[in-house]
Design a protein around this motif. Structure first.
Motif, short mmCIF file in Angstrom:
data_model
loop_
_atom_site.label_atom_id
_atom_site.label_comp_id
_atom_site.label_asym_id
_atom_site.label_seq_id
_atom_site.Cartn_x
_atom_site.Cartn_y
_atom_site.Cartn_z
N HIS A 43 0.86 -1.19 0.00
CA HIS A 43 0.00 0.00 0.00
C HIS A 43 0.89 1.24 0.00
N HIS A 44 0.50 2.23 -0.78
CA HIS A 44 1.24 3.49 -0.84
C HIS A 44 0.46 4.55 -0.06
N LEU A 45 1.00 5.00 1.06
CA LEU A 45 0.30 5.92 1.96
C LEU A 45 1.00 7.28 1.99
N ASN A 46 0.20 8.33 2.15
CA ASN A 46 0.78 9.63 2.49
C ASN A 46 0.63 9.85 3.99
N CYS A 47 1.75 9.77 4.70
CA CYS A 47 1.72 9.91 6.16
C CYS A 47 2.28 11.27 6.58
N GLY A 48 2.02 12.29 5.81
CA GLY A 48 2.43 13.63 6.22
C GLY A 48 2.49 14.59 5.04
N THR A 49 1.70 15.64 5.10
CA THR A 49 1.73 16.67 4.06
C THR A 49 2.55 17.85 4.56
N MET A 50 3.43 18.37 3.68
CA MET A 50 4.25 19.54 4.03
C MET A 50 4.14 20.56 2.91
N ARG A 51 4.22 21.81 3.26
CA ARG A 51 4.03 22.87 2.25
C ARG A 51 5.15 23.90 2.33
N GLY A 66 3.62 21.09 -3.11
CA GLY A 66 3.76 20.60 -1.75
C GLY A 66 4.57 19.31 -1.71
N LEU A 67 4.71 18.74 -0.53
CA LEU A 67 5.44 17.49 -0.35
C LEU A 67 4.56 16.51 0.42
N VAL A 68 4.78 15.24 0.16
CA VAL A 68 4.11 14.20 0.94
C VAL A 68 5.18 13.42 1.72
N CYS A 69 4.73 12.56 2.61
CA CYS A 69 5.62 11.58 3.23
C CYS A 69 5.14 10.20 2.78
N LEU A 107 4.95 11.21 9.59
CA LEU A 107 4.67 11.96 10.81
C LEU A 107 3.68 11.18 11.66
N GLY A 108 3.83 11.27 12.98
CA GLY A 108 2.97 10.51 13.87
C GLY A 108 2.12 11.38 14.78
N ALA A 154 -1.51 10.06 9.97
CA ALA A 154 -0.56 9.21 10.71
C ALA A 154 -0.73 7.75 10.30
N ALA A 155 0.38 7.04 10.19
CA ALA A 155 0.34 5.64 9.75
C ALA A 155 -0.60 4.81 10.62
N ILE A 156 -0.58 5.06 11.92
CA ILE A 156 -1.40 4.23 12.81
C ILE A 156 -2.89 4.40 12.50
#
Ligand code: ZN
Length: 266
Positions: A4-12, A19-22, A40-41, A68-70
């Protein structure tokens, strides 16, 4: 293995309009779930200063706890305890923020990166490796990758068979002292997550169209800029070869994340 491909944090960051993803990989293995990076958690949103330091002023994270991944693991129907292993590309805060949400998980990284994070040298390393991300005493498993076996032209790699066959840590220093890429066998193809070896697809796809602010930021935080440039060249060659059985992604390019999420062919 299903990935699975997740975005676990948006940054600008300023002047980076996309923008940027994690970009975090969630891998289903016979040995439980594995995260590649943790984004990011929940603790980051509660304490941006203590958990992100001065970097938050220029990367400007959204600190959205839904990312957050969790939270995303739970939304997919899994228990958080199903995440048994986390493999890190490196120990920067935007990759380790989720570790504290899975304190039972083993955390794998290169021996060099672990050493750098424990004994940072110089202003850049002292600024990037935050003690707060080790406050929960994570179960660190360092791996010596240098001197390992080759993997598809990369000279130093190690298959992490104690997690699962088909998860390979590849030494690619430059962004940080012990930075690694991680390859995952997704059955019909391999996913090669190169972390922060490049920030924007324009650095490797031949277009050269890269927001200057990102190149500047990449250069400022680089442990060894000549190695970063070498990684750009090496990954550009890989991109030009366009092997159909390999999906190349990085940590922060939102377009590469969306392409991976929408990929329908092997
Ligand atoms: Zn990063």
């Amino acid at each position: 293995m299903k990935v699975h491909h997740l975005n676990c944090g948006t940054m600008r960051p300023w002047r980076a309009p996309e923008g940027l993803v994690c970009h975090v990989l969630l891998v289903e293995t016979d040995n439980g779930l594995v995260l590649i990076d943790s984004g990011l958690g929940l603790k980051d949103a509660a304490d941006p200063a203590g958990r992100f330091g001065a970097a938050r002023f220029y990367v400007r994270p959204a600190f959205d706890t839904a990312e957050a991944a969790i939270r995303q693991v739970t939304a997919l129907g899994y228990a958080p305890q199903d995440v048994r292993h986390i493999v890190l590309t490196h120990f920067d805060a935007d990759h380790t923020g989720g570790l504290a949400d899975f304190p039972w998980a083993q955390v794998h990284l290169t021996t060099t990166e672990n050493h750098a994070a424990l004994q940072p040298e110089g202003a850049i390393e002292r600024g990037r490796y935050l003690a707060s991300h080790r406050a929960h005493d994570p179960l660190i498993v360092p791996h010596t990758v240098e001197g390992g076996e080759p993997w598809r032209g990369f000279p130093n790699a190690k298959e992490l068979t104690e997690i699962a066959a088909g998860i390979v840590m590849i030494s690619l220093p430059g962004h940080s002292r012990g930075h690694a890429a991680v390859a995952v066998d997704a059955g019909t193809h391999w996913v090669l997550h190169v972390g922060d070896c490049f920030y924007h697809r324009g650095q490797i796809d031949g277009t050269g169209q890269v927001p200057k602010s990102l190149t500047t930021m990449e250069r400022v935080v680089a442990s060894d800029w000549s190695k970063v440039e070498g990684n750009h060249r090496r990954l550009s060659r890989l991109c030009a070869e366009n092997p159909l059985d390999l999906l190349l992604v990085n940590a922060h390019d939102p377009t590469l994340l969306h392409r991976a999420q929408n990929r329908t062919t092997p």
